[in-house]
Design a protein around this motif. Structure first.
Motif, mmCIF file in Angstrom:
data_model
loop_
_atom_site.group_PDB
_atom_site.id
_atom_site.type_symbol
_atom_site.label_atom_id
_atom_site.label_comp_id
_atom_site.label_asym_id
_atom_site.label_seq_id
_atom_site.Cartn_x
_atom_site.Cartn_y
_atom_site.Cartn_z
ATOM 1 N N SER A 51 21.763 26.455 -32.114
ATOM 2 C CA SER A 51 21.049 27.234 -31.622
ATOM 3 C C SER A 51 20.870 28.591 -32.429
ATOM 4 C CB SER A 51 21.368 27.581 -30.010
ATOM 5 O OG SER A 51 20.208 28.439 -29.600
ATOM 6 N N LEU A 52 19.764 28.468 -33.234
ATOM 7 C CA LEU A 52 19.448 29.625 -34.265
ATOM 8 C C LEU A 52 18.248 30.354 -33.715
ATOM 9 C CD1 LEU A 52 20.028 27.681 -37.716
ATOM 10 C CD2 LEU A 52 21.782 29.466 -36.285
ATOM 11 N N SER A 53 18.116 31.626 -34.335
ATOM 12 C CA SER A 53 16.841 32.143 -33.990
ATOM 13 C C SER A 53 16.558 33.441 -34.949
ATOM 14 C CB SER A 53 16.734 32.670 -32.591
ATOM 15 O OG SER A 53 17.531 33.920 -32.547
ATOM 16 N N TYR A 54 15.249 33.600 -35.105
ATOM 17 C CA TYR A 54 14.959 34.489 -36.150
ATOM 18 C C TYR A 54 14.580 35.872 -35.014
ATOM 19 C CZ TYR A 54 14.618 31.515 -40.115
ATOM 20 O OH TYR A 54 14.969 30.611 -40.984
ATOM 21 N N ILE A 55 14.782 37.145 -35.463
ATOM 22 C CA ILE A 55 14.724 38.063 -34.852
ATOM 23 C C ILE A 55 13.094 38.383 -34.798
ATOM 24 C CG2 ILE A 55 15.108 40.760 -34.656
ATOM 25 C CD1 ILE A 55 17.841 39.960 -35.858
ATOM 26 N N ALA A 56 12.498 38.208 -35.913
ATOM 27 C CA ALA A 56 11.210 38.715 -36.259
ATOM 28 C C ALA A 56 10.544 37.745 -37.085
ATOM 29 C CB ALA A 56 11.251 40.009 -36.935
ATOM 30 N N PRO A 57 9.116 37.600 -37.244
ATOM 31 C CA PRO A 57 8.375 36.830 -38.139
ATOM 32 C C PRO A 57 8.890 37.409 -39.572
ATOM 33 C CG PRO A 57 6.928 38.096 -36.835
ATOM 34 C CD PRO A 57 8.189 38.421 -36.405
ATOM 35 N N ALA A 58 8.907 36.336 -40.431
ATOM 36 C CA ALA A 58 9.105 37.026 -41.738
ATOM 37 C C ALA A 58 8.246 38.042 -42.337
ATOM 38 C CB ALA A 58 8.983 35.721 -42.797
ATOM 39 N N PRO A 59 6.782 37.927 -41.994
ATOM 40 C CA PRO A 59 6.057 39.021 -42.419
ATOM 41 C C PRO A 59 6.233 40.576 -41.890
ATOM 42 C CG PRO A 59 4.665 37.555 -41.702
ATOM 43 C CD PRO A 59 6.147 36.815 -41.163
ATOM 44 N N PHE A 60 7.260 40.707 -41.063
ATOM 45 C CA PHE A 60 7.374 41.814 -40.347
ATOM 46 C C PHE A 60 8.376 42.784 -41.261
ATOM 47 C CE2 PHE A 60 9.337 44.679 -37.232
ATOM 48 C CZ PHE A 60 8.109 45.359 -36.740
ATOM 49 N N ILE A 115 15.796 25.903 -32.617
ATOM 50 C CA ILE A 115 15.515 27.272 -33.715
ATOM 51 C C ILE A 115 14.462 28.191 -32.936
ATOM 52 C CG2 ILE A 115 15.216 27.879 -35.907
ATOM 53 C CD1 ILE A 115 15.893 25.242 -36.811
ATOM 54 N N GLY A 116 14.873 29.343 -32.669
ATOM 55 C CA GLY A 116 13.908 30.403 -32.114
ATOM 56 C C GLY A 116 13.215 30.777 -33.529
ATOM 57 N N VAL A 117 11.751 30.285 -33.571
ATOM 58 C CA VAL A 117 10.910 30.916 -34.736
ATOM 59 C C VAL A 117 9.538 31.619 -34.340
ATOM 60 C CG1 VAL A 117 11.695 29.057 -36.350
ATOM 61 C CG2 VAL A 117 9.876 28.558 -34.944
ATOM 62 N N TRP A 118 9.068 32.469 -34.991
ATOM 63 C CA TRP A 118 7.827 32.941 -34.753
ATOM 64 C C TRP A 118 6.500 32.235 -35.327
ATOM 65 C CZ3 TRP A 118 7.582 37.489 -31.970
ATOM 66 C CH2 TRP A 118 8.782 38.038 -31.701
ATOM 67 N N VAL A 119 5.424 32.118 -34.687
ATOM 68 C CA VAL A 119 4.340 31.558 -34.998
ATOM 69 C C VAL A 119 2.998 32.542 -34.885
ATOM 70 C CG1 VAL A 119 2.589 29.826 -34.228
ATOM 71 C CG2 VAL A 119 5.013 29.178 -34.165
ATOM 72 N N SER A 120 2.444 32.468 -35.978
ATOM 73 C CA SER A 120 0.898 33.165 -36.177
ATOM 74 C C SER A 120 0.092 32.577 -35.542
ATOM 75 C CB SER A 120 0.700 33.200 -37.586
ATOM 76 O OG SER A 120 -0.358 33.406 -37.885
ATOM 77 N N LEU A 121 -0.649 33.146 -34.604
ATOM 78 C CA LEU A 121 -1.791 32.859 -33.943
ATOM 79 C C LEU A 121 -3.057 33.304 -34.165
ATOM 80 C CD1 LEU A 121 -0.241 32.262 -30.134
ATOM 81 C CD2 LEU A 121 -0.656 30.621 -31.702
ATOM 82 N N GLU A 122 -4.214 32.690 -34.079
ATOM 83 C CA GLU A 122 -5.500 33.335 -33.891
ATOM 84 C C GLU A 122 -5.561 34.424 -33.012
ATOM 85 O OE1 GLU A 122 -7.823 32.676 -36.167
ATOM 86 O OE2 GLU A 122 -6.977 31.017 -37.401
ATOM 87 N N THR A 123 -6.180 35.405 -33.227
ATOM 88 C CA THR A 123 -6.491 36.651 -32.500
ATOM 89 C C THR A 123 -6.598 36.214 -30.882
ATOM 90 O OG1 THR A 123 -7.161 38.091 -34.245
ATOM 91 C CG2 THR A 123 -7.446 39.143 -32.221
#
Ligand SMILES: [Zn+2]
Length: 209
Positions: A51-60, A115-123
């Motif tokens: 179980s892994l995760s990212y704290i923030a999306p890479a662009p942050f 894996i906890g990942v961030w996803v970019s969504l349309e506005t």
């Protein structure tokens, strides 16, 4: 561990049983279940990293140490102008991200890697997701199309995903949108032992055996 319930039975049939064909399973899964893989840098057992995760999306664009020390509650999100990161939402310039989970079964054994990942969504999709977060009934939302905002193993962006919103405040789970993508195949066939280790090593851990 529940995750490995049945693993020994798959890999080591009882002596009293007649020989029979059993599904092929990489014997290294058994070593993993026995705790034989320890990270050379942090000493943690490889099972910890299923179980892994990212704290923030890479662009942050901010210091990860600061993020770790000061996670913000989701309800702060609307009160701040500009870039912001909360438990489940992130805004960078005009881009919006949500926190999700991608799950992979393991090839030949019970269990999974998450894996906890961030996803970019349309506005517009982000607005719908954000507005319904506090109701706990988000499975009623339509599927949303987005883009992975973190690398998964060797697969860095752009990777198109379908986001499946969930009920009961569970984070949405992801399906790789292109069915021929290696990650999509892994979501169906399961991660091989080497793929799983590659994912863990991509997070900065190191295993020698
Ligand atoms: Zn480590």
């Amino acid at each position: 561990m529940n995750m490995f319930r049945g693993l020994r039975e798959v890999l080591r049939p009882k002596d009293t049983e007649p020989f029979r064909e059993t599904p092929h399973a990489d014997p290294r899964w058994l070593d993993l279940a026995d705790g034989k893989y320890k990270c050379a840098c942090c000493g943690l057992d490889a099972r910890e990293f299923l179980s892994l995760s990212y704290i923030a999306p890479a662009p942050f664009p901010h210091d990860n140490d600061q993020i770790d020390l000061a996670p913000l509650a989701n309800d702060i999100f609307d009160t701040v102008d500009g870039d912001i990161l909360t438990d489940d939402f992130c805004r960078v310039d005009t881009h919006h991200f949500v926190r999700t989970v991608i799950v992979f079964p393991l090839d030949g054994v019970e269990g999974c890697m998450m894996i906890g990942v961030w996803v970019s969504l349309e506005t517009e999709d982000f607005a719908r997701y954000h507005a319904t977060m506090d109701r706990g009934q988000q499975s009623q939302l339509d599927l949303m199309f987005g883009w992975l905002a973190n690398p998964v193993g060797e697969y860095d962006r752009p990777v198109a995903v379908l986001l499946h919103p969930q009920d009961s405040f569970q984070r949405p789970w992801l399906q790789i949108a292109h069915e021929e993508h290696p990650l999509a195949i892994a979501q169906i066939d399961g991660l091989t032992f080497d793929q799983m280790m590659n994912f863990i090593q991509a997070h900065g851990h190191s295993f020698t055996n």
